[in-house]
Write a protein that holds these residues in place. Structure first.
Motif, short mmCIF file in Angstrom:
data_model
loop_
_atom_site.label_atom_id
_atom_site.label_comp_id
_atom_site.label_asym_id
_atom_site.label_seq_id
_atom_site.Cartn_x
_atom_site.Cartn_y
_atom_site.Cartn_z
N GLU A 88 0.86 -1.18 0.00
CA GLU A 88 0.00 0.00 0.00
C GLU A 88 0.90 1.23 0.00
O GLU A 88 1.71 1.41 0.91
CB GLU A 88 -0.90 -0.01 1.23
CG GLU A 88 -1.92 1.13 1.25
CD GLU A 88 -2.85 1.00 2.44
OE1 GLU A 88 -4.07 0.97 2.24
OE2 GLU A 88 -2.35 0.92 3.59
N CYS A 89 0.73 2.08 -1.03
CA CYS A 89 1.64 3.21 -1.15
C CYS A 89 1.03 4.26 -2.07
O CYS A 89 0.45 3.92 -3.10
CB CYS A 89 2.99 2.75 -1.71
SG CYS A 89 4.17 4.08 -1.93
N HIS A 90 1.20 5.53 -1.71
CA HIS A 90 0.81 6.64 -2.58
C HIS A 90 1.99 6.96 -3.49
O HIS A 90 3.05 7.36 -3.02
CB HIS A 90 0.43 7.87 -1.77
CG HIS A 90 0.13 9.07 -2.60
ND1 HIS A 90 -1.01 9.19 -3.35
CD2 HIS A 90 0.85 10.20 -2.84
CE1 HIS A 90 -1.00 10.35 -4.00
NE2 HIS A 90 0.13 10.97 -3.70
N GLU A 91 1.82 6.75 -4.79
CA GLU A 91 2.92 7.00 -5.73
C GLU A 91 3.10 8.49 -5.98
O GLU A 91 2.14 9.26 -6.00
CB GLU A 91 2.64 6.28 -7.05
CG GLU A 91 2.63 4.77 -6.92
CD GLU A 91 2.07 4.09 -8.16
OE1 GLU A 91 2.66 4.26 -9.24
OE2 GLU A 91 1.03 3.41 -8.04
N VAL A 92 4.35 8.87 -6.19
CA VAL A 92 4.68 10.26 -6.49
C VAL A 92 4.44 10.51 -7.97
O VAL A 92 5.03 9.87 -8.83
CB VAL A 92 6.15 10.55 -6.14
CG1 VAL A 92 6.55 11.95 -6.60
CG2 VAL A 92 6.37 10.39 -4.65
N SER A 93 3.55 11.45 -8.28
CA SER A 93 3.26 11.74 -9.69
C SER A 93 3.30 13.22 -10.00
O SER A 93 3.37 13.61 -11.16
CB SER A 93 1.87 11.18 -10.07
OG SER A 93 0.87 11.75 -9.24
N THR A 94 3.23 14.07 -8.99
CA THR A 94 3.25 15.51 -9.22
C THR A 94 4.16 16.16 -8.18
O THR A 94 4.54 15.55 -7.18
CB THR A 94 1.85 16.12 -9.09
OG1 THR A 94 1.39 15.98 -7.74
CG2 THR A 94 0.86 15.45 -10.03
N VAL A 95 4.47 17.44 -8.41
CA VAL A 95 5.39 18.13 -7.50
C VAL A 95 4.84 18.23 -6.09
O VAL A 95 5.61 18.27 -5.13
CB VAL A 95 5.73 19.52 -8.05
CG1 VAL A 95 6.55 19.41 -9.32
CG2 VAL A 95 4.49 20.35 -8.31
N LYS A 96 3.53 18.26 -5.94
CA LYS A 96 2.97 18.40 -4.59
C LYS A 96 3.20 17.15 -3.75
O LYS A 96 3.07 17.19 -2.52
CB LYS A 96 1.47 18.72 -4.66
CG LYS A 96 0.60 17.63 -5.23
CD LYS A 96 -0.87 18.03 -5.22
CE LYS A 96 -1.75 17.01 -5.91
NZ LYS A 96 -1.66 15.65 -5.38
N ASP A 97 3.58 16.05 -4.39
CA ASP A 97 3.85 14.82 -3.66
C ASP A 97 5.26 14.77 -3.08
O ASP A 97 5.60 13.85 -2.35
CB ASP A 97 3.68 13.60 -4.59
CG ASP A 97 2.26 13.46 -5.09
OD1 ASP A 97 1.33 13.77 -4.33
OD2 ASP A 97 2.07 13.02 -6.24
N ILE A 98 6.09 15.73 -3.43
CA ILE A 98 7.51 15.67 -3.06
C ILE A 98 7.84 16.75 -2.04
O ILE A 98 7.48 17.92 -2.21
CB ILE A 98 8.40 15.85 -4.30
CG1 ILE A 98 8.12 14.72 -5.32
CG2 ILE A 98 9.87 15.84 -3.92
CD1 ILE A 98 8.92 14.84 -6.59
N GLN A 99 8.54 16.36 -1.00
CA GLN A 99 8.94 17.30 0.04
C GLN A 99 10.08 18.19 -0.45
O GLN A 99 11.07 17.72 -1.00
CB GLN A 99 9.41 16.52 1.27
CG GLN A 99 9.88 17.41 2.42
CD GLN A 99 10.48 16.61 3.56
OE1 GLN A 99 10.61 15.39 3.48
NE2 GLN A 99 10.87 17.29 4.62
#
Length: 333
Positions: A88-99
């Motif tokens: 179970e994981c939220h994949e990074v697809s946009t800039v808002k997903d990255i710290q």
């Protein structure tokens, strides 16, 4: 031995070897999971194993407790499969997903590739990695001065060192420092990743890249990322420079050409055997209709603005299919 990893809720799946970590296998097959340090110390890649079993590897106790392991949690940067697994994981697809992070780095290598372009390679602290999308940039933070922004020229899968292409700008305080005073092992502070110039992987349109000067850097990152994840869309790279000597890293372009990517260098200020004039005009000459394309343009503002204006008004490119990053330069103060 090869197993299968399935990600929920996206239902994406990819093969994974028994000696691969979940994170490494995911990145290799084009699925970006959250991560930071990549060595089991920070917990940013923590997620749940819903089915199957894993070897937790070198995860550190403060980042993954025994109680969390008992609940099915693991660190994707360390865990290796013992069977087919579902995570179970939220994949990074946009800039808002990255710290966005601020951290120190060390100048690992300096290579002057033309009279006025320096390739810098920066090493982060041992327990840090910068997660980013190919094409994004970082800010160099200078004491009592405005930040200086530079695109990352390396793709995310190749993140051991951060690569910047720095042009020596007349009157530029930081670039003058790079060329005249900076030494390997110097320490810098950076902030990133920043920006929205990155490959839209959900599109199936052929791609035209338009770069001027060191606008080559983020295009390099995007092309290397696209090749790494197996993008099959046709790609044509146009690179505009003032003189032939400005075409650095031609060996890299030849590698891309061998893999099916077309390239057209364009020289504006001196005669030579190839295409001459302005780079956006070369695209206009080659394409009468851009309505079915995505265009990624990067470099001097005058080039990016001319490309947008003429591609959209004269070649039918939809506004939403033009992605850009215009380089502006901070004056010396």
């Amino acid at each position: 031995m090869t197993f299968k990893t399935t990600i929920l809720p996206s239902n994406h799946s990819f093969p994974i070897e028994a000696d691969e970590t979940i994170l490494d296998a995911g990145l290799k097959h084009g699925y970006t999971l959250p991560y930071s340090c990549r060595n089991g110390a920070c917990g940013a890649c923590k997620g749940k194993v819903l089915q199957g079993s894993v070897d937790h590897g070198k995860s550190q106790a403060h980042a993954l407790t025994d109680a969390e392991k008992a609940q099915g949690m693991t660190l994707f940067c360390c865990a290796k499969p013992l069977s087919d697994i579902t995570i179970e994981c939220h994949e990074v697809s946009t800039v808002k997903d990255i710290q966005v992070k601020t951290m120190p780095c060390r100048v690992e290598k300096m290579e002057k590739v033309t009279d006025d372009v320096m390739v810098l390679k920066l090493r982060l602290p041992a327990n840090e990695r910068l997660q980013f999308l190919a094409g994004q940039y970082i800010d160099i933070l200078l004491k009592d001065q405005k930040p200086r922004s530079f695109s990352l020229a390396n793709a995310p899968h190749d993140d051991e060192l951060l690569e910047l292409h720095v042009r020596n700008i007349a009157g530029g305080a930081f670039t003058t420092h790079v060329f005249n005073e900076m030494k390997e092992r110097d320490i810098l502070r950076i902030k990133g990743p920043l920006g929205t110039f990155f490959l839209r992987e959900d599109s199936d349109k052929p791609i035209i890249f338009v770069a001027s000067g060191t606008g080559f850097a983020p295009v390099k990152a995007i092309i290397e990322h696209a090749l790494h994840i197996g993008v099959k869309r046709p790609m044509h790279f146009y690179w505009g420079v003032r003189k032939q000597a400005d075409l650095y890293m031609l060996d890299k372009i030849k590698e891309w050409e061998a893999l099916g990517i077309k390239s057209t260098p364009v020289v504006s200020d001196e005669p030579w055997s190839g295409r001459s004039g302005f780079v956006h005009q070369a695209v206009m000459e080659d394409f009468s209709d851009l309505s079915g394309y995505d265009v990624y343009a990067c470099g001097a503002p005058v080039v990016v603005e001319a490309a947008f204006r003429e591609f959209t008004t004269q070649r039918g490119l939809p506004n939403e299919s033009f992605f850009s990053d215009a380089f502006t330069f901070a004056p010396k103060i």
